[in-house]
Design a protein around this motif. Sequence first.
Motif, PDB file in Angstrom:
ATOM      1  N   LEU A  41      22.983   5.939  50.466  1.00  0.00           N
ATOM      2  CA  LEU A  41      23.041   6.392  49.069  1.00  0.00           C
ATOM      3  C   LEU A  41      24.468   6.410  48.549  1.00  0.00           C
ATOM      4  CD1 LEU A  41      21.037   7.346  46.873  1.00  0.00           C
ATOM      5  CD2 LEU A  41      20.048   6.888  49.106  1.00  0.00           C
ATOM      6  N   GLU A  42      25.423   6.627  49.408  1.00  0.00           N
ATOM      7  CA  GLU A  42      26.811   6.657  48.963  1.00  0.00           C
ATOM      8  C   GLU A  42      27.393   5.258  48.802  1.00  0.00           C
ATOM      9  OE1 GLU A  42      28.055   9.138  47.807  1.00  0.00           O
ATOM     10  OE2 GLU A  42      27.928  10.950  49.005  1.00  0.00           O
ATOM     11  N   SER A 149      26.300  15.973  48.650  1.00  0.00           N
ATOM     12  CA  SER A 149      26.335  15.198  47.410  1.00  0.00           C
ATOM     13  C   SER A 149      27.551  15.519  46.563  1.00  0.00           C
ATOM     14  CB  SER A 149      25.072  15.456  46.583  1.00  0.00           C
ATOM     15  OG  SER A 149      25.117  16.742  45.976  1.00  0.00           O
ATOM     16  N   PHE A 160      19.911  13.787  44.614  1.00  0.00           N
ATOM     17  CA  PHE A 160      20.570  13.007  45.660  1.00  0.00           C
ATOM     18  C   PHE A 160      19.837  13.169  46.986  1.00  0.00           C
ATOM     19  CE2 PHE A 160      23.580  12.646  49.167  1.00  0.00           C
ATOM     20  CZ  PHE A 160      24.164  11.412  48.921  1.00  0.00           C
ATOM     21  N   ARG A 163      16.575  11.358  47.116  1.00  0.00           N
ATOM     22  CA  ARG A 163      16.756   9.916  47.282  1.00  0.00           C
ATOM     23  C   ARG A 163      17.080   9.557  48.733  1.00  0.00           C
ATOM     24  NH1 ARG A 163      20.214   8.875  41.779  1.00  0.00           N
ATOM     25  NH2 ARG A 163      18.434   8.586  40.390  1.00  0.00           N
ATOM     26  N   ASP A 278      27.426  10.681  41.160  1.00  0.00           N
ATOM     27  CA  ASP A 278      26.131  11.187  41.627  1.00  0.00           C
ATOM     28  C   ASP A 278      24.943  10.666  40.836  1.00  0.00           C
ATOM     29  OD1 ASP A 278      26.560  12.500  39.251  1.00  0.00           O
ATOM     30  OD2 ASP A 278      26.533  14.531  40.102  1.00  0.00           O
ATOM     31  N   SER A 322      24.142   5.659  43.866  1.00  0.00           N
ATOM     32  CA  SER A 322      23.519   6.724  43.077  1.00  0.00           C
ATOM     33  C   SER A 322      23.403   6.302  41.616  1.00  0.00           C
ATOM     34  CB  SER A 322      24.345   8.008  43.187  1.00  0.00           C
ATOM     35  OG  SER A 322      24.274   8.541  44.484  1.00  0.00           O
ATOM     36  N   SER A 326      19.787   5.799  39.689  1.00  0.00           N
ATOM     37  CA  SER A 326      19.468   6.557  38.468  1.00  0.00           C
ATOM     38  C   SER A 326      19.215   5.610  37.306  1.00  0.00           C
ATOM     39  CB  SER A 326      20.616   7.505  38.117  1.00  0.00           C
ATOM     40  OG  SER A 326      20.669   8.600  38.999  1.00  0.00           O
TER      41      SER A 326
END
Length: 609
Positions: A41-42, A149, A160, A163, A278, A322, A326
């Motif tokens: 995710l990062e 997060s 976050f 996800r 984020d 992220s 989104s």
Amino acid sequence: MGRCAAAVAAGVPNTARERTFQAAAATYGVPAAVVKGVSYLESRWDDHGGSPSTAGGYGPMHLTDLTPPDMSRARGRGPAIHTEGPAALHTARAAAALTGTSVTRVKTVSTDNICAGAALLASYQRELGKPTGAHTAVSHWFGAIKRYSGSASPADASTFARRVFAVVKAGQSRVTNDGQRVTLTAVPGLRIPAQVAPQTAPVDCPDTLACEWVPAPYNWYGRPDPYAYGNHDLANRPAGPNIRYIVIHDTETSYDTTLNLVQDPTYVSWNYTIRSSDGHVAQHTYANDVAWHAGNWYVNMHSIGIEHEGYAAQGATWYTESMYESSAALVKYLAAEYDVPLDRAHIIGHDQVPGILPRYVRGMHWDPGPYWNWQHYFALLGAPINRGIRATPTNVKVGSVVKVAPNFATNVHKVTGCTQPGVRCPDQGTNFVYLRTAPRAKAHLVKDVGLHRHGYSTTDVADVGARADSGQKFVVADTSQNWIAVWYLGAKGWIYIPPGHSPLVRSAGTTVGARAGGSAPVYGRAYPERSAYPDTIPYQRVGELHYTIGPGQRYVVADDTLTTDYYYAVTYDDSAPDDHTDVVGKDRYYELWFGHRMAFVRAADVTKP
């Protein structure tokens, strides 16, 4: 070197990151699935070579030790400034202390970065009084992931973590930007906690995003002048005008500055802003109304504009996972709500918006730029770009349709001017292919007479004149050895086809050409014919652009269902006769894939096969 990094045994070079995740999990007592899920995710497990993201995040675990400047002041409005920012921007030092590693190594060496990220996760878990251990259940780690997060908003932190859980539940496998193969084995039984944070009324967002409402003002600031108002227009969309496009922008400044600007009635407006660090979403205008964001009134009339925090010339350091997730969730939701097709003719970059008249073409924007990953974005939308048989000079013929679909990570082209004019930008994946005037590597890039009246296009980061983006479609004009030519901006543009790695796929589509014996003008908008306007509304000239469709050329129709209209909205108080009226014509236009930017052509000026 810390004990975790030292534990990464020698092995196959392209599995070093996979071994590091396993070593980090074992050393600090965090399930490997959690470390991998957070890292995905990062950064999608990528290592950007020591370059920080917008939130000062380094390496695959996005550990932070930098507060970015407000670059809006660096572009002719005074020097760039720095502020300390929230504590979430300074996690690298805490993580380095936990591993006994230098901050420099944590920021620049991917192995130390992953180990330090795992140590930080374990420390958050202990602070919450939760169990640690490489074999603990992933479900116990939701709170630590929220803390990791760095989001000040509980709703965003929860988004976050949800996800991350979704990635862990589904599993992932990919090759990173530096050639590392990483696999996250699915945990199909993992339960994803529900999003409990309510939306802030009156947002129009999927519930999973917890959007906030930061309204753009509809204000009259120049009394008694009825024309002095901002920063958008009231309307009755989608009843009139309809909504046909979603435009992807980047902000070219920080998130906070962006929100300040959109709340200024003397400035312009857009519908949503998405924060880089984020993926937090703020909505500013209702979809019913017309925001002022695209620099083309026809596109404004028919579109929703979404700003993404970042700088086009810096690319992947701002366009975080992220943010992508989104944005894709929001666009998918809006596209379903307003019946917008999920393709590159309708989900467009600001760089695809044409100038309305010749004098405006050079000033049109080029964001989100060459580093926005359209392939990944459309995969998240559930409409992959790269499906199809790879096109080669031997399996296509003149008149067939091809779609641009390079492998983003390995599609590295020379781009210049990111920091200084003429200086090559750091190499990274790009979303386009160059088109040349002849089937030779050293041939000039094709001309865009709207951008360069007397010269050829360039490799400058802001020059879109010779670029065909992922998802765009074109008609084959010729082939020669390892080259395919397509019709582009009124001429042949040659695309290099590396053996075994074609950036094109065979596709389908309706094509048009000029009527026999003539050429067809090209337009930047699809306004009605003069007879459609009442006497109280001034006629709006459509206006030919610099370009034409020449004899024998063909272009792919991107949309043949356009509404030919003009939304008349000029005063704050409806003092003009017939103000806030959508003038609808009978003349028909097609949207075409013509060059990098979209273009419009009158149906009466062209013929289909």
